[in-house]
Design a protein around this motif. Structure first.
Motif, mmCIF file in Angstrom:
data_model
loop_
_atom_site.group_PDB
_atom_site.id
_atom_site.type_symbol
_atom_site.label_atom_id
_atom_site.label_comp_id
_atom_site.label_asym_id
_atom_site.label_seq_id
_atom_site.Cartn_x
_atom_site.Cartn_y
_atom_site.Cartn_z
ATOM 1 N N CYS A 87 0.856 -6.361 -11.031
ATOM 2 C CA CYS A 87 0.945 -5.008 -12.123
ATOM 3 C C CYS A 87 1.487 -3.228 -11.069
ATOM 4 N N THR A 88 0.543 -3.616 -10.494
ATOM 5 C CA THR A 88 0.506 -2.206 -9.775
ATOM 6 C C THR A 88 1.587 -2.100 -8.834
ATOM 7 N N ILE A 89 2.239 -3.414 -8.778
ATOM 8 C CA ILE A 89 3.977 -2.991 -7.647
ATOM 9 C C ILE A 89 4.798 -2.735 -8.370
ATOM 10 N N GLU A 148 0.920 -1.180 -0.119
ATOM 11 C CA GLU A 148 -0.182 0.436 -0.052
ATOM 12 C C GLU A 148 0.409 1.558 0.322
ATOM 13 N N VAL A 149 2.074 0.997 0.884
ATOM 14 C CA VAL A 149 2.778 2.634 0.663
ATOM 15 C C VAL A 149 3.313 2.570 -0.879
ATOM 16 N N LEU A 150 3.952 1.850 -0.961
ATOM 17 C CA LEU A 150 4.605 1.692 -2.338
ATOM 18 C C LEU A 150 3.341 2.341 -3.601
ATOM 19 N N CYS A 151 2.412 2.101 -3.271
ATOM 20 C CA CYS A 151 1.802 2.377 -4.725
ATOM 21 C C CYS A 151 1.224 3.272 -3.954
ATOM 22 N N ASP A 152 0.995 4.207 -3.319
ATOM 23 C CA ASP A 152 0.382 5.876 -2.156
ATOM 24 C C ASP A 152 0.603 6.125 -3.306
ATOM 25 N N GLU A 153 0.330 7.288 -4.165
ATOM 26 C CA GLU A 153 1.650 8.235 -4.652
ATOM 27 C C GLU A 153 1.277 9.591 -3.899
ATOM 28 N N ARG A 198 6.323 -5.447 -19.168
ATOM 29 C CA ARG A 198 5.979 -4.788 -20.545
ATOM 30 C C ARG A 198 5.385 -3.206 -20.410
ATOM 31 N N ALA A 199 3.975 -3.812 -19.254
ATOM 32 C CA ALA A 199 3.250 -2.972 -19.279
ATOM 33 C C ALA A 199 3.201 -1.549 -18.622
ATOM 34 N N ALA A 200 4.116 -2.016 -17.924
ATOM 35 C CA ALA A 200 4.605 -0.388 -17.232
ATOM 36 C C ALA A 200 5.577 0.348 -18.280
#
Length: 140
Positions: free
Chosen positions: A42-44, A1-6, A83-85
């Motif tokens: 994908c999110t990570i 959660e921390v990593l993905c929280d802009e 690839r997607a990122a």
């Protein structure tokens, strides 16, 4: 959660990237038993790619690229997420734009590129982006 929280400061997100790099290290056993990583791959990967792209500090870039390198060993889900990122382009740009980056960072970039080059789906992207030349230069 921390990593993905802009909204989290870069310092906190980089700490999360560092923890992720540690727990996914190739010498740590049973990384395949981390279902949350696989579920949210994908999110990570996107969060790590964004961290690498937008940071101004070499240490944070190293942490993000190390986590990406370790994840690239796990499974094909990570290759698809990378690839997607657009991770390849970010890593290649960093290598081209910063000729004085540390050997440790170069190692992480080479690991991601080599792991992707071994994937039929991603090899073309590595070649198209100039990744083979970068890998050869890093070997030199």
């Amino acid at each position: 959660e921390v990593l993905c929280d802009e909204d989290c400061p870069e310092e906190e997100r980089s700490e999360a990237a560092g923890v992720l790099a540690q727990i996914t290290s190739p010498w740590v056993e049973n990384t395949h038993r981390l279902p949350a990583i696989h579920t949210h791959m994908c999110t990570i990967v996107q969060a790590l790619t964004d961290l690498a792209e937008f940071t101004q500090t070499p240490e944070v870039f190293l942490l993000a690229s190390a986590a990406l390198a370790n994840l690239s060993f796990l499974d094909d889900t990570c290759v698809s997420a990378i690839r997607a990122a657009g991770t390849v382009g970010i890593l290649l740009k960093a290598q081209r734009d910063n000729p004085s980056i540390s050997i440790f960072t170069k190692d992480q970039i080479a690991t991601v590129l080599a792991n992707l080059a071994g994937s039929r789906e991603a090899a073309e992207e590595v070649v198209r982006g100039g990744g083979v030349a970068v890998l050869l230069a890093l070997l030199n």
